[in-house]
Write an enzyme that holds these catalytic residues in place. Structure first.
Site: not given
Length: 104
Positions: A19, A23, A42, A77-78
């Site tokens: 993860y 990112h 964010y 992206w999802w």
């Protein structure tokens, strides 16, 4: 006017490093979309004990990144992240809005 949105998501156990890697390599076109849509800040935090992700966004305007699901880049992206997170049928991450209870 800026406002904050906070929500939680769930990472599948054992995918913490993956993860973070994904990112670190976030797609520039996704960053551009987020910034162009008013996302000014964010941050995502991980509780390693529960694999829970806590996200906080500061946005200009009334909408957050959660309102960008109809765009092609967000849908890609999802799909890219779906193998390491709890997701809905459309690959969007399962998100739970968090209520602000204190600000200093």
């Amino acid at each position: 006017m800026s406002q904050q949105f906070a929500f939680r998501m769930k990472l599948l156990p054992g995918y913490e490093e993956e993860y973070e890697k994904r990112h670190r390599e976030i797609w520039p076109e996704l960053v551009k979309l987020l910034k162009d849509s008013g996302v000014q800040d964010y941050s995502i935090y991980l509780d390693k004990e529960t694999s829970t992700l806590f996200a906080v966004q500061t946005v200009k305007g009334e909408s957050s990144s959660q309102d960008l699901g109809n765009t092609e880049i967000v849908q890609r992206w999802w799909a890219y992240m779906a193998d390491i997170m709890e997701t809905n049928k459309d690959n969007s991450p399962v998100t739970v809005p968090l209520k602000e209870v204190f600000t200093l």
